[in-house]
Design a protein around this motif. Structure first.
Motif, PDB file in Angstrom:
ATOM      1  N   PRO A  10     -35.081  15.663  24.008  1.00 50.27           N
ATOM      2  CA  PRO A  10     -35.913  14.964  23.020  1.00 50.27           C
ATOM      3  C   PRO A  10     -35.161  14.578  21.740  1.00 50.27           C
ATOM      4  N   ASP A  11     -34.221  15.407  21.294  1.00 51.01           N
ATOM      5  CA  ASP A  11     -33.550  15.102  20.031  1.00 51.01           C
ATOM      6  C   ASP A  11     -32.593  13.924  20.142  1.00 51.01           C
ATOM      7  N   LYS A  12     -32.353  13.442  21.378  1.00 47.98           N
ATOM      8  CA  LYS A  12     -31.432  12.310  21.529  1.00 47.98           C
ATOM      9  C   LYS A  12     -32.171  10.983  21.666  1.00 47.98           C
ATOM     10  N   LEU A  13     -33.503  11.025  21.616  1.00 46.71           N
ATOM     11  CA  LEU A  13     -34.266   9.805  21.872  1.00 46.71           C
ATOM     12  C   LEU A  13     -33.866   8.651  20.942  1.00 46.71           C
ATOM     13  N   ASP A  14     -33.768   8.938  19.666  1.00 46.44           N
ATOM     14  CA  ASP A  14     -33.450   7.863  18.718  1.00 46.44           C
ATOM     15  C   ASP A  14     -32.091   7.250  18.999  1.00 46.44           C
ATOM     16  N   GLU A  15     -31.108   8.101  19.301  1.00 46.69           N
ATOM     17  CA  GLU A  15     -29.759   7.585  19.545  1.00 46.69           C
ATOM     18  C   GLU A  15     -29.712   6.751  20.821  1.00 46.69           C
ATOM     19  N   VAL A  16     -30.434   7.206  21.844  1.00 43.18           N
ATOM     20  CA  VAL A  16     -30.453   6.455  23.102  1.00 43.18           C
ATOM     21  C   VAL A  16     -31.117   5.092  22.899  1.00 43.18           C
ATOM     22  N   ARG A  17     -32.210   5.098  22.165  1.00 41.01           N
ATOM     23  CA  ARG A  17     -32.897   3.826  21.916  1.00 41.01           C
ATOM     24  C   ARG A  17     -32.010   2.876  21.140  1.00 41.01           C
ATOM     25  N   ALA A  19     -28.738   2.828  21.191  1.00 39.78           N
ATOM     26  CA  ALA A  19     -27.673   2.365  22.086  1.00 39.78           C
ATOM     27  C   ALA A  19     -28.191   1.314  23.066  1.00 39.78           C
ATOM     28  N   LEU A  20     -29.409   1.537  23.577  1.00 37.98           N
ATOM     29  CA  LEU A  20     -30.000   0.559  24.495  1.00 37.98           C
ATOM     30  C   LEU A  20     -30.237  -0.773  23.781  1.00 37.98           C
ATOM     31  N   HIS A  21     -30.701  -0.636  22.558  1.00 37.58           N
ATOM     32  CA  HIS A  21     -30.965  -1.828  21.750  1.00 37.58           C
ATOM     33  C   HIS A  21     -29.676  -2.620  21.551  1.00 37.58           C
ATOM     34  N   ALA A  22     -28.598  -1.898  21.277  1.00 34.43           N
ATOM     35  CA  ALA A  22     -27.294  -2.557  21.070  1.00 34.43           C
ATOM     36  C   ALA A  22     -26.830  -3.241  22.357  1.00 34.43           C
ATOM     37  N   ALA A  23     -27.214  -2.708  23.525  1.00 35.24           N
ATOM     38  CA  ALA A  23     -26.855  -3.319  24.803  1.00 35.24           C
ATOM     39  C   ALA A  23     -27.888  -4.371  25.216  1.00 35.24           C
ATOM     40  N   GLU A  24     -28.722  -4.751  24.283  1.00 36.61           N
ATOM     41  CA  GLU A  24     -29.755  -5.774  24.481  1.00 36.61           C
ATOM     42  C   GLU A  24     -30.798  -5.386  25.532  1.00 36.61           C
ATOM     43  N   ILE A  25     -31.030  -4.096  25.663  1.00 40.58           N
ATOM     44  CA  ILE A  25     -32.111  -3.657  26.544  1.00 40.58           C
ATOM     45  C   ILE A  25     -33.226  -3.138  25.663  1.00 40.58           C
ATOM     46  N   THR A  26     -34.283  -3.914  25.551  1.00 33.93           N
ATOM     47  CA  THR A  26     -35.328  -3.578  24.586  1.00 33.93           C
ATOM     48  C   THR A  26     -36.624  -3.163  25.261  1.00 33.93           C
ATOM     49  N   ARG A  27     -36.777  -3.500  26.544  1.00 35.71           N
ATOM     50  CA  ARG A  27     -38.064  -3.194  27.202  1.00 35.71           C
ATOM     51  C   ARG A  27     -37.979  -1.836  27.902  1.00 35.71           C
ATOM     52  N   VAL A  28     -38.567  -0.855  27.280  1.00 37.68           N
ATOM     53  CA  VAL A  28     -38.505   0.491  27.847  1.00 37.68           C
ATOM     54  C   VAL A  28     -39.883   1.145  27.768  1.00 37.68           C
ATOM     55  N   LEU A  77     -25.436   7.037  28.957  1.00 33.61           N
ATOM     56  CA  LEU A  77     -24.374   8.047  29.080  1.00 33.61           C
ATOM     57  C   LEU A  77     -23.705   8.303  27.747  1.00 33.61           C
ATOM     58  N   LYS A  78     -23.438   7.215  27.047  1.00 38.32           N
ATOM     59  CA  LYS A  78     -22.705   7.298  25.787  1.00 38.32           C
ATOM     60  C   LYS A  78     -23.534   8.014  24.712  1.00 38.32           C
ATOM     61  N   SER A  79     -24.854   7.806  24.729  1.00 38.05           N
ATOM     62  CA  SER A  79     -25.656   8.253  23.585  1.00 38.05           C
ATOM     63  C   SER A  79     -26.434   9.548  23.831  1.00 38.05           C
ATOM     64  N   ALA A  80     -26.627   9.927  25.076  1.00 34.18           N
ATOM     65  CA  ALA A  80     -27.503  11.080  25.326  1.00 34.18           C
ATOM     66  C   ALA A  80     -26.748  12.394  25.404  1.00 34.18           C
TER      67      ALA A  80
END
Lengths: 113, 441
Positions: A10-17, A19-28, A77-80
């Motif tokens: 749970p504490d990695k949620l913000d970082e993963v989001r 990182a996904l955002h930076a990879a242009e993946i916004t629909r989660v 992988l990078k962010s979690a």
């Protein structure tokens, strides 16, 4: 099309989001869940360390077209990871996605994702 | 013979004893007043968990416990500090040119073990009543830097803040030899802490929010309240507790108390009503958060005024306070700084508005009384006194708390780092989760 399901701490949620955002993946889709993998979680309860049988986790579901699959996996992988990686950092499952239909328009397939 | 002598001796000793303590014996405990002051003391403490709920509902899920701990930590830290030396600093006689009070007899409250005050109340009750005010004031500030400070830094900050900012200002305004207490005909009017509590907290909050910087992602990322049900419950508890805060501040159980209670109710209701109307007209919907903010705006504005204004004045003050706060929150959004839970926007602005605005609604009998003390005393002369009190408080709280926040951040670390902030303070500061039980375990 693939469905990527990631179970993370749970504490990695913000970082993963982020990182996904930076990879242009916004629909989660994000949900709370509990589970048990290899990790023996430890919590503080009234000054005692206790080991709960089920540990709170966060589940992220991403439905995407083939060209985004690797980008999404790499971003997670990078962010979690905690530091160089710790037991309990989670798992990523990739499953084939048969159909995807957008409710608003009724379109289906890759364009609907 | 021996018996006779013994009797005479006892009589002599008793009469000596009686004459020595005759002065102290004259004041009897007024059980009615004492009972009300005990109740008020408990009511003011009830505001602290109320504030904890109010603030905790407004932050994100990952910071809910850490935010509640800010309020509760104040109960522990200030609860001890006030008994040890806070009361001595705030209510001892002037030292250092009147900057602060000091009476070593009051350390650990040991000098008041048998004291009954002229109001007929044991001084212990007064000291504890005042102690609750000292607890809630730094807890109010915590809303400005919610979701982004280290717990250790916060604890050190509020300890020093009480000693260096609260105690001096409390001394100026409420100690019998305080500078602002003796300004003008009947002193600067601050019935229950408009300057001491709300302006000091509001200004310190603004300074801290500016220095510590915005939360990560603010204002682009939406940071929705995690539970407005808690926020409304907290606002309700604050409203109830405020009757102790204001009506208790008369240190009596009489006509003044009744007046303070009435205007407190009227202003809180007017504030809530006015915020509902503003939102209803502007957005077509009245929100629960707006309603809660309106309650607070009204209550804060009436706090300095509760002893002097009429019920009609209270309704006007409460009604306008919501406008003042609504506009200042709009300005905050435009300026882009992150006073997360609007401590300055509500407590600071409504406190300033109430402390100045009250002069226009003072009941005539108070004015007549002031004019009999000082020839020709009128609204304008009181306005100047109020402006002076508000100005001094803003200036002092602003400068002193800026030095303090820089000191704590540089020496002990105040701002949480990026990782801690993203992971959430519940996990990183306390090793717990607020809503853990929602999940099966």
């Amino acid at each position: 099309m693939k469905l990527i399901t990631a179970i993370i701490q749970p504490d990695k949620l913000d970082e993963v989001r982020e990182a996904l955002h930076a990879a242009e993946i916004t629909r989660v889709t994000v949900s709370r869940c509990t589970g048990r993998g290899h990790q023996a979680g430890e919590e503080l309860y009234r000054g005692q360390s206790v080991v709960p049988t089920l540990i709170p986790k966060v589940r992220i579901d991403i439905a995407c077209n083939e060209e985004y699959v690797d980008a999404a996996i790499n971003a997670i992988l990078k962010s979690a990871r905690h530091g160089d990686g710790k037991i309990g950092d989670g798992k990523i499952f990739v499953t084939a996605l048969e159909r995807c239909i957008r409710i608003r328009t009724g379109e289906s397939g890759g364009v609907a994702i | 013979m021996f018996r006779q002598k013994w009797k005479t001796g006892v009589f002599f000793a008793l009469s000596l004893f009686a004459s020595r303590f005759a002065f102290a014996e004259e004041i009897q405990i007024d059980t009615g007043t004492t009972a009300w002051m005990l109740t008020s003391t408990a009511l003011v403490l009830l505001m602290v968990p109320g504030l904890a709920l109010f603030y905790a509902g407004l932050v994100r899920t990952k910071n809910v416990l850490a935010t509640m701990m800010h309020s509760f930590a104040a109960m522990a830290i200030v609860g001890v500090l006030w008994v040890v030396c806070g009361y001595a600093l705030a209510f001892g006689p002037n030292v250092l040119g009147g900057w602060i009070g000091w009476n070593p007899q009051l350390l650990f409250l040991k000098g008041i073990d048998e004291t009954i005050m002229s109001a007929g109340v044991p001084e212990y009750v007064f000291a504890m009543f005042q102690g609750k005010f000292a607890i809630i004031t730094p807890a109010l500030i915590a809303g400005a830097f919610a979701e982004r400070v280290k717990f250790k830094g916060y604890c050190i900050y509020i300890t020093l803040w009480i000693l260096l900012i609260y105690c001096p200002v409390c001394h100026w305004v409420w100690a019998s030899d305080g500078y602002l207490f003796n300004l003008g005909a009947k002193g600067a009017i601050d019935f229950a802490g408009g300057t001491v509590v709300h302006i000091t907290a509001g200004v310190s909050a603004l300074v801290a929010a500016l220095y510590l910087g915005a939360r990560k992602g603010y204002p682009l990322t939406a940071m929705h309240p995690n539970n407005l049900v808690m926020t409304m419950l907290g606002a309700g508890l604050l409203w109830v507790g405020w009757f102790g805060f204001n009506a208790g501040s008369s240190i009596a159980s009489n006509l003044d108390t009744a007046r303070a209670l009435t205007v407190t109710q009227a202003a809180a209701a007017a504030g809530a009503l006015s915020w509902m109307l503003i939102e209803g007209v502007k957005h077509g919907k009245a929100t629960s958060l707006g309603f809660s903010s309106g309650i607070l705006a009204g209550l804060v504005a009436i706090t300095p005024a509760a002893g002097v204004v009429t019920p009609m004045g209270a309704i006007i003050l409460g009604f306008l306070a919501s406008f003042v706060c609504y506009i200042s929150i709009g300005i905050k959004t435009k300026l882009g700084y992150d006073d997360s839970l609007d401590v300055f926007g509500i407590h600071g602005m409504a406190g300033i508005f109430g402390a100045i605005g009250l002069v226009f609604f003072i009941r005539p009998s108070w004015m007549a009384d002031a004019a009999s003390i000082k020839e020709g005393w009128n609204m304008m002369s009181q306005l100047l006194v109020q402006l002076q009190a508000v100005g001094i408080t803003i200036l002092y709280a602003g400068v002193a708390s800026f030095i303090l926040v820089v000191f704590v951040d540089k020496v002990f670390g105040f701002r949480a780092n990026r990782r801690e902030e993203m992971a959430g303070l519940d996990e990183t500061m306390h090793g717990e989760q607020g809503y853990g039980l929602i999940n099966l375990n």
